[in-house]
Design a protein around this motif. Sequence first.
Motif, PDB file in Angstrom:
ATOM      1  N   PRO A  14     -82.664 -39.241  34.967  1.00  0.00           N
ATOM      2  CA  PRO A  14     -82.480 -38.750  33.602  1.00  0.00           C
ATOM      3  C   PRO A  14     -81.820 -37.375  33.574  1.00  0.00           C
ATOM      4  O   PRO A  14     -81.931 -36.592  34.512  1.00  0.00           O
ATOM      5  CB  PRO A  14     -83.902 -38.705  33.044  1.00  0.00           C
ATOM      6  CG  PRO A  14     -84.800 -38.710  34.221  1.00  0.00           C
ATOM      7  CD  PRO A  14     -84.052 -39.360  35.349  1.00  0.00           C
ATOM      8  N   ASP A  15     -81.125 -37.090  32.496  1.00  0.00           N
ATOM      9  CA  ASP A  15     -80.424 -35.830  32.299  1.00  0.00           C
ATOM     10  C   ASP A  15     -81.381 -34.825  31.654  1.00  0.00           C
ATOM     11  O   ASP A  15     -81.720 -34.936  30.481  1.00  0.00           O
ATOM     12  CB  ASP A  15     -79.201 -36.078  31.413  1.00  0.00           C
ATOM     13  CG  ASP A  15     -78.383 -34.827  31.157  1.00  0.00           C
ATOM     14  OD1 ASP A  15     -78.781 -33.730  31.582  1.00  0.00           O
ATOM     15  OD2 ASP A  15     -77.332 -34.961  30.505  1.00  0.00           O
ATOM     16  N   ALA A  18     -80.218 -33.073  28.374  1.00  0.00           N
ATOM     17  CA  ALA A  18     -80.210 -33.966  27.212  1.00  0.00           C
ATOM     18  C   ALA A  18     -81.625 -34.241  26.722  1.00  0.00           C
ATOM     19  O   ALA A  18     -81.881 -34.274  25.512  1.00  0.00           O
ATOM     20  CB  ALA A  18     -79.497 -35.269  27.551  1.00  0.00           C
ATOM     21  N   ILE A  19     -82.556 -34.425  27.652  1.00  0.00           N
ATOM     22  CA  ILE A  19     -83.948 -34.695  27.275  1.00  0.00           C
ATOM     23  C   ILE A  19     -84.562 -33.485  26.592  1.00  0.00           C
ATOM     24  O   ILE A  19     -85.174 -33.599  25.528  1.00  0.00           O
ATOM     25  CB  ILE A  19     -84.776 -35.114  28.512  1.00  0.00           C
ATOM     26  CG1 ILE A  19     -84.336 -36.496  28.980  1.00  0.00           C
ATOM     27  CG2 ILE A  19     -86.269 -35.094  28.208  1.00  0.00           C
ATOM     28  CD1 ILE A  19     -84.917 -36.914  30.305  1.00  0.00           C
ATOM     29  N   SER A  21     -83.073 -30.997  25.122  1.00  0.00           N
ATOM     30  CA  SER A  21     -82.386 -30.776  23.849  1.00  0.00           C
ATOM     31  C   SER A  21     -82.898 -31.729  22.774  1.00  0.00           C
ATOM     32  O   SER A  21     -83.168 -31.320  21.638  1.00  0.00           O
ATOM     33  CB  SER A  21     -80.881 -30.949  24.037  1.00  0.00           C
ATOM     34  OG  SER A  21     -80.213 -30.811  22.814  1.00  0.00           O
ATOM     35  N   ALA A  22     -83.045 -33.009  23.110  1.00  0.00           N
ATOM     36  CA  ALA A  22     -83.534 -33.985  22.135  1.00  0.00           C
ATOM     37  C   ALA A  22     -84.966 -33.687  21.724  1.00  0.00           C
ATOM     38  O   ALA A  22     -85.307 -33.731  20.540  1.00  0.00           O
ATOM     39  CB  ALA A  22     -83.424 -35.394  22.709  1.00  0.00           C
ATOM     40  N   ARG A  61     -78.721 -39.225  19.677  1.00  0.00           N
ATOM     41  CA  ARG A  61     -79.150 -38.169  20.606  1.00  0.00           C
ATOM     42  C   ARG A  61     -80.264 -38.671  21.526  1.00  0.00           C
ATOM     43  O   ARG A  61     -80.247 -38.436  22.737  1.00  0.00           O
ATOM     44  CB  ARG A  61     -79.619 -36.980  19.776  1.00  0.00           C
ATOM     45  CG  ARG A  61     -79.819 -35.733  20.540  1.00  0.00           C
ATOM     46  CD  ARG A  61     -80.097 -34.618  19.566  1.00  0.00           C
ATOM     47  NE  ARG A  61     -79.946 -33.354  20.232  1.00  0.00           N
ATOM     48  CZ  ARG A  61     -80.135 -32.201  19.657  1.00  0.00           C
ATOM     49  NH1 ARG A  61     -80.452 -32.133  18.386  1.00  0.00           N
ATOM     50  NH2 ARG A  61     -80.011 -31.089  20.325  1.00  0.00           N
ATOM     51  N   GLU A  64     -78.820 -41.300  23.996  1.00  0.00           N
ATOM     52  CA  GLU A  64     -78.057 -40.652  25.073  1.00  0.00           C
ATOM     53  C   GLU A  64     -78.974 -39.979  26.091  1.00  0.00           C
ATOM     54  O   GLU A  64     -78.658 -39.919  27.274  1.00  0.00           O
ATOM     55  CB  GLU A  64     -77.090 -39.638  24.479  1.00  0.00           C
ATOM     56  CG  GLU A  64     -75.929 -40.272  23.757  1.00  0.00           C
ATOM     57  CD  GLU A  64     -75.065 -39.269  23.012  1.00  0.00           C
ATOM     58  OE1 GLU A  64     -75.252 -38.051  23.176  1.00  0.00           O
ATOM     59  OE2 GLU A  64     -74.191 -39.716  22.249  1.00  0.00           O
ATOM     60  N   ALA A  65     -80.121 -39.479  25.637  1.00  0.00           N
ATOM     61  CA  ALA A  65     -81.079 -38.844  26.535  1.00  0.00           C
ATOM     62  C   ALA A  65     -81.915 -39.870  27.301  1.00  0.00           C
ATOM     63  O   ALA A  65     -82.661 -39.505  28.211  1.00  0.00           O
ATOM     64  CB  ALA A  65     -81.997 -37.913  25.743  1.00  0.00           C
TER      65      ALA A  65
END
Length: 123
Positions: A14-15, A18-19, A21-22, A61, A64-65
């Motif tokens: 996992p990024d 991105a996680i 941020s979400a 979002r 994408e995460a």
Amino acid sequence: MSFGVPSSDDRSAPDLAAIVSALDDDGCREIVTVLEEPLTAQELSGRIDRPLSTTYRKLDRLTEAGLVTETVGVRSGSHHKSRYVADFERVSIGFGDDGDFDVDLERSKDCSVGIWSEIQREF
């Protein structure tokens, strides 16, 4: 410290950015809390009392995460209807042996996620 960006088809890495941020977004967190069952964007919009356009942006979002999965069902007449389902139970962030941040995304053990990721027929 590096965060590394996994390829879009690598669900095992996992990024972190991105996680984080979400999950830092109030609307995204609100969506995750109500996704106890697969729901359409319109159903979600009504439950969280946010405009449909905002709901779609938050779902993008989260998808994408890697926190939400979009599933596609087929209704009579071949019209497609997407439903969204939360696809994790726990997010853990820590330091790896190399000093970089590591993120561990524990996937849902609920078999309904797998069932809903298959094409469904609604009559």
